[in-house]
Design a protein around this motif. Structure first.
Motif, PDB file in Angstrom:
ATOM      1  N   THR A 218     -16.283  -7.893   3.423  1.00 49.54           N
ATOM      2  CA  THR A 218     -16.576  -6.507   3.809  1.00 49.54           C
ATOM      3  C   THR A 218     -15.672  -5.587   3.000  1.00 49.54           C
ATOM      4  O   THR A 218     -14.720  -6.030   2.353  1.00 49.54           O
ATOM      5  CB  THR A 218     -16.321  -6.277   5.307  1.00 49.54           C
ATOM      6  OG1 THR A 218     -14.913  -6.436   5.556  1.00 49.54           O
ATOM      7  CG2 THR A 218     -17.114  -7.269   6.153  1.00 49.54           C
ATOM      8  N   LEU A 219     -15.954  -4.295   3.069  1.00 50.72           N
ATOM      9  CA  LEU A 219     -15.085  -3.347   2.371  1.00 50.72           C
ATOM     10  C   LEU A 219     -13.683  -3.347   2.979  1.00 50.72           C
ATOM     11  O   LEU A 219     -12.689  -3.209   2.261  1.00 50.72           O
ATOM     12  CB  LEU A 219     -15.693  -1.937   2.420  1.00 50.72           C
ATOM     13  CG  LEU A 219     -16.961  -1.737   1.573  1.00 50.72           C
ATOM     14  CD1 LEU A 219     -17.505  -0.333   1.749  1.00 50.72           C
ATOM     15  CD2 LEU A 219     -16.667  -2.012   0.094  1.00 50.72           C
ATOM     16  N   LEU A 220     -13.601  -3.531   4.284  1.00 50.89           N
ATOM     17  CA  LEU A 220     -12.289  -3.566   4.919  1.00 50.89           C
ATOM     18  C   LEU A 220     -11.495  -4.789   4.455  1.00 50.89           C
ATOM     19  O   LEU A 220     -10.258  -4.752   4.401  1.00 50.89           O
ATOM     20  CB  LEU A 220     -12.442  -3.572   6.439  1.00 50.89           C
ATOM     21  CG  LEU A 220     -11.156  -3.330   7.245  1.00 50.89           C
ATOM     22  CD1 LEU A 220     -10.596  -1.943   6.962  1.00 50.89           C
ATOM     23  CD2 LEU A 220     -11.416  -3.506   8.733  1.00 50.89           C
ATOM     24  N   SER A 221     -12.191  -5.855   4.080  1.00 50.05           N
ATOM     25  CA  SER A 221     -11.492  -7.081   3.684  1.00 50.05           C
ATOM     26  C   SER A 221     -10.767  -6.925   2.358  1.00 50.05           C
ATOM     27  O   SER A 221      -9.848  -7.697   2.066  1.00 50.05           O
ATOM     28  CB  SER A 221     -12.482  -8.245   3.600  1.00 50.05           C
ATOM     29  OG  SER A 221     -13.341  -8.109   2.459  1.00 50.05           O
ATOM     30  N   ILE A 222     -11.163  -5.956   1.520  1.00 50.70           N
ATOM     31  CA  ILE A 222     -10.490  -5.787   0.225  1.00 50.70           C
ATOM     32  C   ILE A 222      -9.432  -4.694   0.269  1.00 50.70           C
ATOM     33  O   ILE A 222      -8.739  -4.457  -0.724  1.00 50.70           O
ATOM     34  CB  ILE A 222     -11.499  -5.496  -0.904  1.00 50.70           C
ATOM     35  CG1 ILE A 222     -12.184  -4.142  -0.684  1.00 50.70           C
ATOM     36  CG2 ILE A 222     -12.517  -6.601  -1.037  1.00 50.70           C
ATOM     37  CD1 ILE A 222     -13.051  -3.716  -1.874  1.00 50.70           C
ATOM     38  N   VAL A 223      -9.305  -4.016   1.416  1.00 50.39           N
ATOM     39  CA  VAL A 223      -8.268  -2.993   1.545  1.00 50.39           C
ATOM     40  C   VAL A 223      -6.901  -3.671   1.610  1.00 50.39           C
ATOM     41  O   VAL A 223      -6.736  -4.718   2.254  1.00 50.39           O
ATOM     42  CB  VAL A 223      -8.498  -2.132   2.806  1.00 50.39           C
ATOM     43  CG1 VAL A 223      -7.368  -1.112   2.995  1.00 50.39           C
ATOM     44  CG2 VAL A 223      -9.842  -1.414   2.709  1.00 50.39           C
ATOM     45  N   HIS A 224      -5.925  -3.100   0.937  1.00 49.00           N
ATOM     46  CA  HIS A 224      -4.573  -3.662   0.956  1.00 49.00           C
ATOM     47  C   HIS A 224      -4.094  -3.774   2.408  1.00 49.00           C
ATOM     48  O   HIS A 224      -4.267  -2.838   3.194  1.00 49.00           O
ATOM     49  CB  HIS A 224      -3.632  -2.755   0.160  1.00 49.00           C
ATOM     50  CG  HIS A 224      -2.298  -3.366  -0.132  1.00 49.00           C
ATOM     51  ND1 HIS A 224      -1.304  -3.498   0.818  1.00 49.00           N
ATOM     52  CD2 HIS A 224      -1.781  -3.896  -1.290  1.00 49.00           C
ATOM     53  CE1 HIS A 224      -0.245  -4.051   0.283  1.00 49.00           C
ATOM     54  NE2 HIS A 224      -0.505  -4.318  -0.995  1.00 49.00           N
TER      55      HIS A 224
ATOM     56  N   GLU B 273     -18.782  -3.411  -8.381  1.00 52.93           N
ATOM     57  CA  GLU B 273     -18.314  -4.511  -9.227  1.00 52.93           C
ATOM     58  C   GLU B 273     -17.239  -4.025 -10.191  1.00 52.93           C
ATOM     59  O   GLU B 273     -16.239  -4.711 -10.431  1.00 52.93           O
ATOM     60  CB  GLU B 273     -19.478  -5.121  -9.999  1.00 52.93           C
ATOM     61  CG  GLU B 273     -19.062  -6.317 -10.849  1.00 52.93           C
ATOM     62  CD  GLU B 273     -20.225  -6.972 -11.566  1.00 52.93           C
ATOM     63  OE1 GLU B 273     -19.990  -7.959 -12.299  1.00 52.93           O
ATOM     64  OE2 GLU B 273     -21.372  -6.506 -11.403  1.00 52.93           O
ATOM     65  N   ARG B 274     -17.412  -2.822 -10.749  1.00 53.11           N
ATOM     66  CA  ARG B 274     -16.397  -2.287 -11.660  1.00 53.11           C
ATOM     67  C   ARG B 274     -15.107  -1.950 -10.913  1.00 53.11           C
ATOM     68  O   ARG B 274     -14.005  -2.170 -11.411  1.00 53.11           O
ATOM     69  CB  ARG B 274     -16.925  -1.027 -12.355  1.00 53.11           C
ATOM     70  CG  ARG B 274     -15.971  -0.476 -13.420  1.00 53.11           C
ATOM     71  CD  ARG B 274     -16.444   0.862 -13.948  1.00 53.11           C
ATOM     72  NE  ARG B 274     -16.358   1.884 -12.932  1.00 53.11           N
ATOM     73  CZ  ARG B 274     -15.243   2.548 -12.613  1.00 53.11           C
ATOM     74  NH1 ARG B 274     -14.102   2.261 -13.215  1.00 53.11           N
ATOM     75  NH2 ARG B 274     -15.257   3.477 -11.676  1.00 53.11           N
ATOM     76  N   ILE B 275     -15.252  -1.431  -9.687  1.00 50.84           N
ATOM     77  CA  ILE B 275     -14.078  -1.002  -8.931  1.00 50.84           C
ATOM     78  C   ILE B 275     -13.317  -2.185  -8.352  1.00 50.84           C
ATOM     79  O   ILE B 275     -12.089  -2.274  -8.476  1.00 50.84           O
ATOM     80  CB  ILE B 275     -14.496  -0.031  -7.807  1.00 50.84           C
ATOM     81  CG1 ILE B 275     -15.084   1.260  -8.408  1.00 50.84           C
ATOM     82  CG2 ILE B 275     -13.323   0.292  -6.893  1.00 50.84           C
ATOM     83  CD1 ILE B 275     -15.656   2.207  -7.369  1.00 50.84           C
TER      84      ILE B 275
ATOM     85  N   ILE C 199      -6.713  -1.017  -2.791  1.00 55.37           N
ATOM     86  CA  ILE C 199      -7.536  -2.208  -2.588  1.00 55.37           C
ATOM     87  C   ILE C 199      -6.994  -3.322  -3.476  1.00 55.37           C
ATOM     88  O   ILE C 199      -6.263  -3.061  -4.448  1.00 55.37           O
ATOM     89  CB  ILE C 199      -9.023  -1.954  -2.921  1.00 55.37           C
ATOM     90  CG1 ILE C 199      -9.191  -1.630  -4.413  1.00 55.37           C
ATOM     91  CG2 ILE C 199      -9.601  -0.855  -2.045  1.00 55.37           C
ATOM     92  CD1 ILE C 199     -10.636  -1.637  -4.879  1.00 55.37           C
ATOM     93  N   VAL C 200      -7.349  -4.538  -3.135  1.00 51.16           N
ATOM     94  CA  VAL C 200      -6.962  -5.695  -3.944  1.00 51.16           C
ATOM     95  C   VAL C 200      -8.235  -6.248  -4.585  1.00 51.16           C
ATOM     96  O   VAL C 200      -9.143  -6.716  -3.900  1.00 51.16           O
ATOM     97  CB  VAL C 200      -6.283  -6.781  -3.085  1.00 51.16           C
ATOM     98  CG1 VAL C 200      -5.872  -7.963  -3.968  1.00 51.16           C
ATOM     99  CG2 VAL C 200      -5.069  -6.206  -2.362  1.00 51.16           C
ATOM    100  N   ARG C 201      -8.314  -6.172  -5.901  1.00 49.34           N
ATOM    101  CA  ARG C 201      -9.497  -6.628  -6.620  1.00 49.34           C
ATOM    102  C   ARG C 201      -9.631  -8.154  -6.569  1.00 49.34           C
ATOM    103  O   ARG C 201      -8.717  -8.865  -6.153  1.00 49.34           O
ATOM    104  CB  ARG C 201      -9.415  -6.185  -8.087  1.00 49.34           C
ATOM    105  CG  ARG C 201      -9.748  -4.730  -8.328  1.00 49.34           C
ATOM    106  CD  ARG C 201      -9.491  -4.360  -9.790  1.00 49.34           C
ATOM    107  NE  ARG C 201     -10.021  -5.360 -10.709  1.00 49.34           N
ATOM    108  CZ  ARG C 201     -11.259  -5.335 -11.217  1.00 49.34           C
ATOM    109  NH1 ARG C 201     -12.090  -4.358 -10.882  1.00 49.34           N
ATOM    110  NH2 ARG C 201     -11.652  -6.282 -12.054  1.00 49.34           N
ATOM    111  N   ALA C 202     -10.776  -8.621  -7.029  1.00 47.94           N
ATOM    112  CA  ALA C 202     -11.025 -10.067  -7.058  1.00 47.94           C
ATOM    113  C   ALA C 202     -10.017 -10.795  -7.933  1.00 47.94           C
ATOM    114  O   ALA C 202      -9.667 -11.953  -7.667  1.00 47.94           O
ATOM    115  CB  ALA C 202     -12.447 -10.333  -7.557  1.00 47.94           C
ATOM    116  N   ASP C 203      -9.507 -10.110  -8.987  1.00 47.32           N
ATOM    117  CA  ASP C 203      -8.526 -10.750  -9.872  1.00 47.32           C
ATOM    118  C   ASP C 203      -7.095 -10.546  -9.393  1.00 47.32           C
ATOM    119  O   ASP C 203      -6.145 -10.898 -10.092  1.00 47.32           O
ATOM    120  CB  ASP C 203      -8.681 -10.221 -11.304  1.00 47.32           C
ATOM    121  CG  ASP C 203      -8.537  -8.704 -11.385  1.00 47.32           C
ATOM    122  OD1 ASP C 203      -8.162  -8.082 -10.368  1.00 47.32           O
ATOM    123  OD2 ASP C 203      -8.810  -8.127 -12.464  1.00 47.32           O
TER     124      ASP C 203
END
Length: 464
Positions: A168-174, A151-153, A201-205
């Protein structure tokens, strides 16, 4: 083994390679557990009166059990449920065979190890600064386990990932870095290696962050593939490294500019010295020679006019011409002494010292230096001796020239009033710039009443 279990249980377990201890009751069992931990505790009824559930309860309540797996021996149709409720992890009805006992004991030991691993995993997930995860790459990269640090990352709750086919983790990778990560995992899977990779990675924000992903490929049957790993946010470290690289590039650029400026200044100095030499030759070979011929002509005219009114005028003209020639020679010598280029510093200093109004001791090594270096050192010594004559009120001076580790070092020392400084005039400052252009230095040490030492250093064979 705790309680009054069958006598053959002990040899069965030892024969299977297990190290065993026997305790007759709960008190002695807890004492033994305090001395040395156990992975598996087999509990039977206590001869002193406690039944199996009560004995399990007494053991389970004590921290010395420390995660050991507890196997209760109960009568068939007996109090197995009560034993489980009292803290037992499993039960075995009697009568039982050797195979049944060893099977339950083996399962209990594996469960104890798994419990220990789970405790370690929980501790790591709580305390490791990165996000620990397990991802099933054979099943659409579904995340099976992930720690709260994600959550912090990444800005997403752990629950957004677990068992989700969308998050998934792959979904947040740039997007630009996904092919690199997929290739790294594929290569690690083919060679059964771990991998360590930095990517974005691209964060939620929407913020882009850098992470370090350390993963271990875990292959399974049927082509299944898991990745167990830990992800760390390294954005600040990357930014610091990038800033350091930029500073190093800027430093290199500045060094290059300084080197270029020094080379340019050195070329200017060399061009000025060449111009000095050319002017000196022109004065010597042109105007000076013509004036010498004029002097000879006047001498002949003076001889012919002897005893006539013109003799006095011719004598006066010859004397003025002689003084003019002397001044012209001094001027040519000051511009650039020809002897410096032909015979070096030692010979040039002889003429310089001869014109000083005070005694000067000279100690000079005979080794030649680059022309620009010799010229810079010569004019520094000349300026220093001129200052001694003008300001120092000295009775004597000394000039020393020597070579130290490939550096030509010249010192001019006097016993005058001292108090000189680089800021006192433009002459030494100009010579300091001249020396700096060829990689040299100029220093002045001058305390009031203790004389002055001017020290000039330059590489013996400075490239210009």
């Amino acid at each position: 083994m705790v309680g009054a279990t069958e006598r053959e249980v002990h040899p069965w377990l030892r024969a299977a390679g297990h190290a065993t201890r026997v305790a007759p009751d709960a008190k002695s069992a807890l004492t033994a557990l305090g001395e040395e931990a156990a992975d598996l505790v087999i509990v039977d009824r206590d001869p002193g009166g406690l039944d199996t559930p009560d004995l399990c309860r007494a053991l389970h309540a004590d921290p010395r059990l420390d995660g050991a797996w507890m196997l209760a021996i109960t009568a068939k149709g007996g109090r197995s449920d009560a034993a489980l409720a009292a803290g037992a992890d499993d039960y075995l009805h009697r009568p039982f065979t050797r195979g049944e006992l060893l099977a339950r004991a083996g399962a209990g030991l594996r469960a104890a190890r798994q419990r220990s691993d789970d405790r370690l995993m929980r501790a790591l997930m709580l305390n490791v600064p990165g996000a620990i995860y397990r991802s099933a790459w054979h099943s659409g990269h579904v995340v099976e386990l992930i720690s709260d640090e994600i959550e912090r990352i990444a800005g997403y709750l752990p629950s957004n990932f677990v068992a989700s086919t969308r998050r998934t983790l792959l979904s947040i990778v740039h997007p630009d870095d996904r092919p690199m990560l997929e290739r790294a995992v594929q290569d690690a899977a083919e060679h059964e290696l771990s991998f360590a990779l930095e990517y974005r990675i691209v964060r939620a924000d929407g913020e882009v962050r850098w992470v370090l992903d350390r993963g271990q490929v875990v292959p399974g049957s049927g082509g299944r593939l898991w990745i167990d790993g830990a992800m760390f946010d390294v954005t600040e470290r990357r930014a610091a490294e990038e800033a350091l690289r930029e500073r190093e590039v800027e430093r290199a650029r500045n060094d290059e500019l300084r080197s270029s400026l020094r080379a340019s200044r050195a070329r200017i100095v060399e061009a000025a010295d060449a111009a000095r030499r050319r002017i000196e030759r022109d004065l010597h070979d042109g105007a000076q020679q013509r004036l010498v011929l004029v002097s000879l002509t006047l001498k002949r005219a003076e001889a012919r006019a002897k005893g006539t009114p013109a003799e006095e005028v011719l004598v006066e003209a010859s004397e003025q011409l002689r003084e003019g020639l002397a001044e012209l020679r001094d001027l040519a010598h000051g511009i650039h002494p020809a002897v410096l280029g032909e015979h070096g510093l030692g010979a040039a200093l002889d003429g310089l010292v001869a014109r000083c109004p005070f005694p000067v001791e000279v100690r000079a090594e005979a080794e030649r230096a680059a022309p620009a270096v010799e010229a810079a050192i010569y004019f520094t010594i000349a300026e220093a001796l001129t200052n001694v004559a003008k300001y120092a009120k000295a009775s004597q001076a000394s000039v020393t020239i020597e070579v130290q580790d490939g550096t030509l070092v010249a010192e001019v020392t006097d016993d005058g009033v001292g108090g000189a400084s680089m800021a006192g005039g433009s002459g030494l400052r100009g010579l300091e710039d001249r020396l700096d252009a060829i990689g040299g230095t100029l220093t002045v040490h001058s305390r009031a009443g203790q004389g002055t030492t001017v020290r000039a250093c330059a590489p013996l064979h400075a490239e210009v």
